[in-house]
Design an enzyme around this catalytic site. Structure first.
Site, PDB file in Angstrom:
ATOM      1  N   ASP A  97      -4.942  15.131  -4.720  1.00 26.96           N
ATOM      2  CA  ASP A  97      -5.193  14.380  -5.960  1.00 26.96           C
ATOM      3  C   ASP A  97      -5.925  15.208  -7.004  1.00 26.96           C
ATOM      4  OD1 ASP A  97      -5.772  11.159  -4.353  1.00 26.96           O
ATOM      5  OD2 ASP A  97      -3.977  12.341  -4.720  1.00 26.96           O
ATOM      6  N   ARG A 108       7.337   8.610  -0.119  1.00 27.31           N
ATOM      7  CA  ARG A 108       6.181   7.846   0.387  1.00 27.31           C
ATOM      8  C   ARG A 108       6.575   6.730   1.350  1.00 27.31           C
ATOM      9  NH1 ARG A 108       1.812   7.424  -4.233  1.00 27.31           N
ATOM     10  NH2 ARG A 108       0.429   7.318  -2.442  1.00 27.31           N
ATOM     11  N   ARG A 120       1.053   0.614  -4.722  1.00 26.04           N
ATOM     12  CA  ARG A 120       1.543   0.864  -3.383  1.00 26.04           C
ATOM     13  C   ARG A 120       0.567   0.496  -2.292  1.00 26.04           C
ATOM     14  NH1 ARG A 120       4.764   3.970  -2.112  1.00 26.04           N
ATOM     15  NH2 ARG A 120       3.651   4.526  -0.237  1.00 26.04           N
ATOM     16  N   CYS A 157       7.742   6.626  -5.320  1.00 25.20           N
ATOM     17  CA  CYS A 157       7.080   6.710  -6.616  1.00 25.20           C
ATOM     18  C   CYS A 157       7.373   8.119  -7.140  1.00 25.20           C
ATOM     19  CB  CYS A 157       5.588   6.455  -6.500  1.00 25.20           C
ATOM     20  SG  CYS A 157       4.703   7.847  -5.848  1.00 25.20           S
ATOM     21  N   ARG A 164      -4.268   3.602 -14.498  1.00 28.07           N
ATOM     22  CA  ARG A 164      -4.268   3.196 -13.088  1.00 28.07           C
ATOM     23  C   ARG A 164      -5.506   3.734 -12.372  1.00 28.07           C
ATOM     24  NH1 ARG A 164      -0.053   5.069  -9.702  1.00 28.07           N
ATOM     25  NH2 ARG A 164      -1.442   3.970  -8.309  1.00 28.07           N
ATOM     26  N   LYS A 188     -11.556   4.461  -6.843  1.00 22.63           N
ATOM     27  CA  LYS A 188     -10.356   3.605  -6.735  1.00 22.63           C
ATOM     28  C   LYS A 188      -9.884   3.572  -5.278  1.00 22.63           C
ATOM     29  CE  LYS A 188      -6.199   5.466  -7.758  1.00 22.63           C
ATOM     30  NZ  LYS A 188      -5.223   5.370  -6.672  1.00 22.63           N
ATOM     31  N   ASN A 189      -9.852   4.735  -4.643  1.00 24.43           N
ATOM     32  CA  ASN A 189      -9.249   4.822  -3.305  1.00 24.43           C
ATOM     33  C   ASN A 189     -10.163   4.339  -2.192  1.00 24.43           C
ATOM     34  OD1 ASN A 189      -7.023   5.672  -4.607  1.00 24.43           O
ATOM     35  ND2 ASN A 189      -7.163   7.820  -3.985  1.00 24.43           N
TER      36      ASN A 189
HETATM   37  C1  EPZ Z   1      -3.536   7.933  -0.350  1.00 27.74           C
HETATM   38  O1  EPZ Z   1      -2.177   7.616  -0.484  1.00 27.74           O
HETATM   39  C2  EPZ Z   1      -4.102   7.910  -1.765  1.00 27.74           C
HETATM   40  N1  EPZ Z   1      -3.964   6.562  -2.324  1.00 27.74           N
HETATM   41  C3  EPZ Z   1      -3.367   8.920  -2.630  1.00 27.74           C
HETATM   42  O2  EPZ Z   1      -3.977   8.917  -3.912  1.00 27.74           O
HETATM   43  C4  EPZ Z   1      -3.541  10.298  -2.015  1.00 27.74           C
HETATM   44  O3  EPZ Z   1      -2.789  11.246  -2.760  1.00 27.74           O
HETATM   45  C5  EPZ Z   1      -3.032  10.295  -0.562  1.00 27.74           C
HETATM   46  O4  EPZ Z   1      -3.712   9.257   0.188  1.00 27.74           O
HETATM   47  C6  EPZ Z   1      -3.260  11.621   0.150  1.00 27.74           C
HETATM   48  O5  EPZ Z   1      -4.615  11.932   0.139  1.00 27.74           O
HETATM   49  C7  EPZ Z   1      -4.874   5.625  -1.996  1.00 27.74           C
HETATM   50  O6  EPZ Z   1      -5.788   5.858  -1.225  1.00 27.74           O
HETATM   51  C8  EPZ Z   1      -4.691   4.279  -2.625  1.00 27.74           C
HETATM   52  P1  EPZ Z   1      -0.725   9.307   2.824  1.00 27.74           P
HETATM   53  P2  EPZ Z   1      -1.291   7.328   0.854  1.00 27.74           P
HETATM   54  O7  EPZ Z   1      -0.193   8.164   3.613  1.00 27.74           O
HETATM   55  O8  EPZ Z   1      -2.111   6.629   1.848  1.00 27.74           O
HETATM   56  C9  EPZ Z   1       3.479  10.814   4.258  1.00 27.74           C
HETATM   57  C10 EPZ Z   1      -4.063   8.873  -6.231  1.00 27.74           C
HETATM   58  O9  EPZ Z   1      -3.703   9.733  -7.032  1.00 27.74           O
HETATM   59  N2  EPZ Z   1       3.595   9.531   4.988  1.00 27.74           N
HETATM   60  O10 EPZ Z   1      -1.928  10.042   3.320  1.00 27.74           O
HETATM   61  O11 EPZ Z   1      -0.017   6.711   0.421  1.00 27.74           O
HETATM   62  C11 EPZ Z   1       3.563  10.649   2.757  1.00 27.74           C
HETATM   63  O12 EPZ Z   1       4.901  10.626   2.332  1.00 27.74           O
HETATM   64  C12 EPZ Z   1      -3.183   8.544  -5.047  1.00 27.74           C
HETATM   65  O13 EPZ Z   1      -5.144   8.241  -6.288  1.00 27.74           O
HETATM   66  C13 EPZ Z   1       4.672   9.325   5.836  1.00 27.74           C
HETATM   67  O14 EPZ Z   1       5.543  10.196   5.969  1.00 27.74           O
HETATM   68  O15 EPZ Z   1      -1.013   8.817   1.340  1.00 27.74           O
HETATM   69  C14 EPZ Z   1       2.834  11.866   2.244  1.00 27.74           C
HETATM   70  O16 EPZ Z   1       3.725  12.966   2.182  1.00 27.74           O
HETATM   71  C15 EPZ Z   1      -1.844   9.252  -5.125  1.00 27.74           C
HETATM   72  N3  EPZ Z   1       4.796   8.149   6.508  1.00 27.74           N
HETATM   73  C16 EPZ Z   1       1.778  12.134   3.318  1.00 27.74           C
HETATM   74  O17 EPZ Z   1       2.173  11.362   4.465  1.00 27.74           O
HETATM   75  C17 EPZ Z   1       3.856   7.144   6.384  1.00 27.74           C
HETATM   76  O18 EPZ Z   1       4.002   6.079   7.046  1.00 27.74           O
HETATM   77  C18 EPZ Z   1       0.377  11.685   2.926  1.00 27.74           C
HETATM   78  O19 EPZ Z   1       0.471  10.328   2.551  1.00 27.74           O
HETATM   79  C19 EPZ Z   1       2.757   7.371   5.517  1.00 27.74           C
HETATM   80  C20 EPZ Z   1       2.648   8.568   4.832  1.00 27.74           C
END
Ligand code: EPZ
Length: 422
Positions: free
Chosen positions: A309, A122, A93, A117, A401, A22-23
Site C-alpha cells: 500500500d 483479488r 471489498r 478491482c 476511500r 482505515k484497515n
Molecule cells: C488488505 O487487502 C488491505 N485492505 C489492502 O489495502 C492491502 O493492500 C492488502 O491487505 C495487502 O496488504 C484492507 O485491509 C481493507 P490480501 P486484502 O488478502 O485482505 C491474494 C488499501 O490500499 N488472495 O492480503 O484483500 C490476493 O489476490 C488496500 O488500503 C488470494 O489469492 O489483501 C493478493 O494477491 C488495497 N486468495 C494477495 O493474496 C484469497 O482468498 C494479498 O491479498 C485472498 C487473497
C-alpha cells in the site's frame, strides 16, 4: 466526479494529524457484529469506505449511529438480515468479512462475491476454504456466496493458509473466536491491523494467542462483551506524508503516530536520505528531507516487509531521486497503473512484469491526470505537489476511500490544492 487542482513547487511547513487506520477500523467495525452488544469506536476515519460499511451494517438491522467527530456507536443486539447485497459489497471489498460474523449470529449468510478491482482479481478462495474447514457449508452461485453452519456453530480446526492473506486471516479470527473448541491457523498474515483486531477481541473476552506471528491459536468462547476501542493511527497515511515531505523538500511533523509498525517504510526513506526524529511524549515524528534524494530499491511483501500500500507513493518519490531505483510489486498482479499517469507529468519510468525502473532526478510539469485506484491517486498527488505548474487529478473518489480530509490537511501545510466539484 470531483477533481483536484494542484499548483506544485511549493515548500510546505507545519504539523499534520495522522487519522485513524482505515484497515484497522473496517475489520473491527465488522467484529462488533459478533457480540450482540453496544459498542463504541473512536478515532474512526471519516472515509467513503467507513461510510459504506456503516450503510452495509445498517442493512443487517443493527443500530448504528451516524459517525460524529470520528466516533461510532453500534448496537448489534438484533440482526434481521443476513444478506450482503452486490451493490454494496462491490463498493467496499472488505464487506466479505461480514460472512463469518453473520454465520456466527444467524447460522446462515448470503454475501456477494466482491469481484475484482483495479489492482487485481483479488479472489476469496482462501476465505472460503478456511471457513469450510471450520464447518461451513458453502456454495457459490450467481455471484453470491451461500453459506450455512451445521448446528449453527463453527467447530475449531487446524488450517494452513496458502498465502498470508490479511483478509482471510481476519475472516478466520472472526469465525474462530466463538467456535466450539480450539483452532490453529498457520501461515497467517502478521499486519499490525490484525494484531489490533486480536487485542480488541481479547479485551472483549476472546482467547487468541500468537497474533503478530505466523501461527494463530484461538480457543472458542461462548460469548463476547461489547467493544470500546480507539482505533490506532493509519501507517499508510503516515508513509504518504513522509513521501510528500521528501518530494517537496519540506520539514514536516506527523502527529499521533508511533514507530513500531512503520519500520520497513522508515528504513527505505532513511536509505534515500530522509532523516527522522521521534518524540515519544508527543507521539510526533519530525521528517527532515535531504536536499538531494538518493535512489532506493523496494520489493513489496507481507508484513513486516515493505507494504504494497506504500508502493505507488514510494515510486513517485523516487522520480526525484538522483539515480535509478527498482520498484518491484510482488503482492498484487496489476498495481502499476499509476505509472502511465506519472509519465504524463514527465516521469521517466519503465515497467516490465510488475517491476518498475525509475530514472531520476526528473523535473515534472503539471498536467491533467486520472486516478485509477486508492494508492495510485495518492502517488499522483505526491508528484503533482512537486511538479512545476498546474495539475488536475480526476476521479478523486478513489482518494476519498482512504484519506480523511487530505485536501484540508495539505492546505494547512501551505500546499496550493483545492477540490473542484465537477
Ligand atoms: C488488505 O487487502 C488491505 N485492505 C489492502 O489495502 C492491502 O493492500 C492488502 O491487505 C495487502 O496488504 C484492507 O485491509 C481493507 P490480501 P486484502 O488478502 O485482505 C491474494 C488499501 O490500499 N488472495 O492480503 O484483500 C490476493 O489476490 C488496500 O488500503 C488470494 O489469492 O489483501 C493478493 O494477491 C488495497 N486468495 C494477495 O493474496 C484469497 O482468498 C494479498 O491479498 C485472498 C487473497
Amino acid at each position: 466526479m470531483d477533481m483536484l487542482e494542484i499548483y506544485g513547487g511549493n515548500n510546505l511547513t507545519g504539523a499534520v494529524d495522522i487519522s485513524g487506520s482505515k484497515n484497522a477500523a473496517l475489520p473491527i467495525l465488522i467484529a462488533c457484529l459478533l457480540n450482540g452488544q453496544p459498542n463504541r469506536l473512536q478515532n474512526i476515519p471519516r472515509l467513503r469506505d467507513t461510510l459504506f460499511l456503516a450503510e452495509l451494517l445498517r442493512s443487517f438491522g443493527v443500530d448504528i449511529e451516524a459517525q460524529k467527530n470520528n466516533q461510532i456507536f453500534i448496537d448489534t443486539k438484533q440482526i434481521t438480515n443476513n444478506r450482503a447485497e452486490y451493490n454494496m459489497v462491490r463498493k467496499m471489498r472488505a464487506s466479505v468479512l461480514t460472512l463469518a460474523p453473520l454465520l456466527v449470529r444467524t447460522g446462515a449468510a448470503q454475501v456477494s462475491l466482491p469481484g475484482g478491482c483495479a489492482i487485481g482479481s483479488r479472489p476469496v478462495d482462501i476465505h472460503l476454504k478456511g471457513l469450510e474447514a471450520l464447518g461451513a457449508q458453502i456454495e457459490v452461485t450467481q455471484g453470491y456466496i451461500h453459506a450455512r453452519l451445521k448446528n449453527n456453530t463453527f467447530v475449531g480446526n487446524h488450517f494452513k493458509l496458502d498465502l498470508p492473506s490479511v483478509g482471510a486471516t481476519e475472516q478466520f479470527i472472526l469465525a474462530a473466536v466463538c467456535a466450539n473448541g480450539e483452532s490453529v491457523f498457520t501461515n497467517v498474515a502478521k499486519e499490525p491491523e490484525i494484531v489490533e483486531l486480536c487485542n480488541v477481541l481479547n479485551r472483549a473476552g476472546a482467547k487468541i494467542s500468537g497474533h503478530g506471528t505466523n501461527r494463530l491459536c484461538i480457543q472458542g468462547v461462548s460469548n463476547l462483551s461489547g467493544i470500546d476501542h480507539v482505533i490506532g493511527f493509519d501507517r499508510i497515511e503516515a508513509g504518504t506524508f513522509i513521501a510528500i515531505a521528501a518530494v517537496t523538500k519540506s520539514s514536516l511533523v506527523l502527529k499521533n503516530i508511533n514507530l513500531d509498525s512503520i519500520e520497513s517504510v522508515l528504513e527505505r526513506f532513511r536509505f534515500a536520505g530522509v532523516q527522522f526524529e521521534y518524540c515519544a511524549n508527543s507521539q510526533s515524528l519530525w521528517v527532515k528531507p535531504p536536499e538531494c534524494l538518493r535512489p532506493a530499491d523496494i520489493e513489496t511483501a507481507a508484513y513486516p516487509g515493505f507494504p504494497t500500500d506504500m508502493q505507488a507513493q514510494f515510486l513517485a518519490t523516487m522520480i526525484f531521486a538522483h539515480g535509478e531505483s527498482t520498484i518491484y510489486e510482488r503482492i498484487f498482479e496489476n498495481r502499476m497503473m499509476h505509472v502511465p499517469e506519472l509519465r504524463r507529468l514527465g516521469a521517466k519510468i519503465e515497467v516490465y512484469n510488475s517491476k518498475a525502473r525509475v530514472i531520476g532526478p526528473k523535473k515534472l510539469q503539471g498536467a491533467p491526470v486520472m486516478a485509477t485506484d486508492l494508492r495510485a491517486s495518492a502517488s499522483l498527488v505526491i508528484a503533482a505537489l512537486a511538479a512545476n505548474g498546474r495539475s488536475e487529478i480526476r476521479r478523486v473518489y478513489h482518494l476519498d476511500r482512504g484519506y480523511e480530509n487530505l485536501v484540508e490537511k495539505l492546505q494547512m501545510l501551505g500546499a496550493k490544492i483545492k477540490r473542484i466539484a465537477q
